[in-house]
Motif scaffolding. Structure first.
Motif, PDB file in Angstrom:
ATOM      1  N   CYS A   1      -4.705 -10.394   0.744  1.00  0.00           N
ATOM      2  CA  CYS A   1      -4.916  -9.151   0.705  1.00  0.00           C
ATOM      3  C   CYS A   1      -6.447  -9.052   1.518  1.00  0.00           C
TER       4      CYS A   1
ATOM      5  N   SER B   1      -7.123  -8.010   5.686  1.00  0.00           N
ATOM      6  CA  SER B   1      -8.008  -6.595   6.281  1.00  0.00           C
ATOM      7  C   SER B   1      -8.617  -7.340   7.492  1.00  0.00           C
TER       8      SER B   1
ATOM      9  N   MET C   1      -2.317  -3.986   5.710  1.00  0.00           N
ATOM     10  CA  MET C   1      -3.662  -3.865   4.903  1.00  0.00           C
ATOM     11  C   MET C   1      -4.903  -3.104   5.829  1.00  0.00           C
TER      12      MET C   1
ATOM     13  N   LEU D   1      -3.147   2.975   3.581  1.00  0.00           N
ATOM     14  CA  LEU D   1      -3.802   2.735   2.320  1.00  0.00           C
ATOM     15  C   LEU D   1      -3.063   2.527   1.212  1.00  0.00           C
ATOM     16  N   ILE D   2      -2.562   3.599   0.929  1.00  0.00           N
ATOM     17  CA  ILE D   2      -1.826   3.539  -0.377  1.00  0.00           C
ATOM     18  C   ILE D   2      -0.499   2.692  -0.443  1.00  0.00           C
TER      19      ILE D   2
ATOM     20  N   ALA E   1      -0.189   0.084   1.061  1.00  0.00           N
ATOM     21  CA  ALA E   1      -0.769  -1.341   1.083  1.00  0.00           C
ATOM     22  C   ALA E   1      -1.120  -1.586  -0.379  1.00  0.00           C
ATOM     23  N   LEU E   2      -1.779  -0.830  -0.795  1.00  0.00           N
ATOM     24  CA  LEU E   2      -2.143  -0.973  -2.390  1.00  0.00           C
ATOM     25  C   LEU E   2      -1.254  -1.345  -3.288  1.00  0.00           C
TER      26      LEU E   2
ATOM     27  N   TYR F   1       1.606  -2.148  -2.384  1.00  0.00           N
ATOM     28  CA  TYR F   1       2.602  -3.412  -2.102  1.00  0.00           C
ATOM     29  C   TYR F   1       1.936  -4.662  -2.988  1.00  0.00           C
ATOM     30  N   TYR F   2       0.393  -4.581  -2.863  1.00  0.00           N
ATOM     31  CA  TYR F   2      -0.424  -5.779  -3.518  1.00  0.00           C
ATOM     32  C   TYR F   2      -0.059  -5.649  -5.115  1.00  0.00           C
ATOM     33  N   PHE F   3      -0.339  -4.303  -5.342  1.00  0.00           N
ATOM     34  CA  PHE F   3      -0.222  -4.206  -6.987  1.00  0.00           C
ATOM     35  C   PHE F   3       1.066  -4.561  -7.489  1.00  0.00           C
TER      36      PHE F   3
END
Length: 332
Positions: free
Chosen positions: A217, A221, A265, A292-293, A295-296, A298-300
């Motif tokens: 993650c 970036s 990301m 942004l949302i 991507a977050l 996705y990783y969460f």
């Protein structure tokens, strides 16, 4: 690879990097000149770095690769050197223009095959054939057809073919981000982010896998490229995941999925985002905010999946002695 080969590649790569740094700092050239210079370096490097077949040793680069590399350099330089004459001719291509255009198309297709594989080349060839075979196509696909002079000119000497929007974005924006990401990796930034991720999550359940998610993650970036992300973080995370009990294919899958998310990301260094902004004619910042949302999330969701996998198999994290101190990492 012999020293002479390395020197040639190094000179070309450094010259390409300096060109893009210069134009980014002091302003871009006219579209065709900027993209012609970019093509000149890209083709020359591809034929020296990528073999004709995967797995072929590059200890001794064959003569035909040097010839192809030189031709790639020439077809890019031809646009740059003859730019004023091309503009003044106003679409009236000379015989040499057509020859150089045909050579450029063939070289681009071969470079694509070496770097990305055959499927994309087949798609490109099908569309080229369609340009010639229009009168013989059925129904709505029919068109009057074009001769080789028209196709070669349109593909090579305008900004609608080889030098279209995707290539333009690569020549003006993506190249600089790749240089930046490479600089970060070579100066140890990649390892620092991986160590930071291990310091944060290494001791938790399934720690190495969670560190792979966090590390990818953070690296995403910067690089925005799945392959670069795997290369930077996977060499550390995959062996540790296997050591703590993850099956090899699971460890590889976690790293691959985590690295793939790097393309969305923020600030989104993936090439697709720049092409989207150019084609949609919207600010790049709008695409970055919109991503942004997703991507977050996705990783969460990936983090939760890793935790569930670790709980299901009773996998533990690393010991305190095996991890770099978090405080020390932040003090750096």
């Amino acid at each position: 690879m012999k020293n002479g080969h390395k020197i040639i590649i190094t000179i070309l790569a450094v010259a390409m990097a300096l060109f893009h740094i210069y134009t980014s700092a002091f302003g871009m050239y006219t579209a065709l000149i900027q993209r012609g210079m970019h093509l000149m370096f890209v083709l020359a490097l591809i034929f020296l770095i990528f073999p004709v077949k995967k797995g072929v040793s590059r200890k001794n680069i064959p003569l035909y690769d040097y010839i192809l590399s030189l031709l790639g350099f020439v077809v890019g330089a031809y646009i740059v050197i003859n730019y004023n004459a091309i503009v003044l001719r106003e679409g009236q291509a000379t015989q040499l223009d057509i020859i150089m255009g045909v050579v450029a198309i063939i070289l681009v297709l071969e470079a694509t095959r070496r770097t990305l594989g055959l499927p994309l080349v087949i798609i490109g060839v099908i569309f080229l054939i369609y340009a010639f075979a229009g009168p013989h196509m059925p129904g709505a696909l029919i068109h009057r057809g074009y001769d080789i002079q028209r196709v070669a000119y349109q593909m090579y000497m305008t900004t609608s073919g080889i030098f279209g929007i995707p290539f333009g974005v690569s020549a003006t924006t993506i190249a600089m981000f790749i240089i930046f990401a490479s600089f970060i990796n070579k100066t140890g930034g990649g390892k620092y982010f991986v160590d930071l991720a291990f310091s944060i999550a290494g001791r938790t359940r399934g720690g190495p896998a969670k560190a792979a998610v966090i590390g990818s993650c953070i690296m995403g970036s910067i690089t925005g490229a799945a392959v670069a992300n795997v290369a930077a973080t996977g060499t550390f995370t995959i062996p540790l995941m296997k050591r703590t009990g993850y099956k090899p294919h699971i460890a590889g899958a976690i790293e691959a999925v985590a690295s793939t998310g790097s393309q969305i990301m923020p600030p989104i260094m993936g090439s697709a985002a720049f092409i989207m902004a150019e084609m949609a004619e919207i600010p790049y910042s709008s695409i970055m905010v919109a991503a942004l949302i997703p991507a977050l999330f996705y990783y969460f969701s990936l983090f939760l999946a890793v935790d569930i996998e670790a709980a299901k198999h009773g996998l533990k994290g690393l010991t305190k002695k095996e991890l770099p101190p978090l405080k020390k990492k932040f003090n750096k």
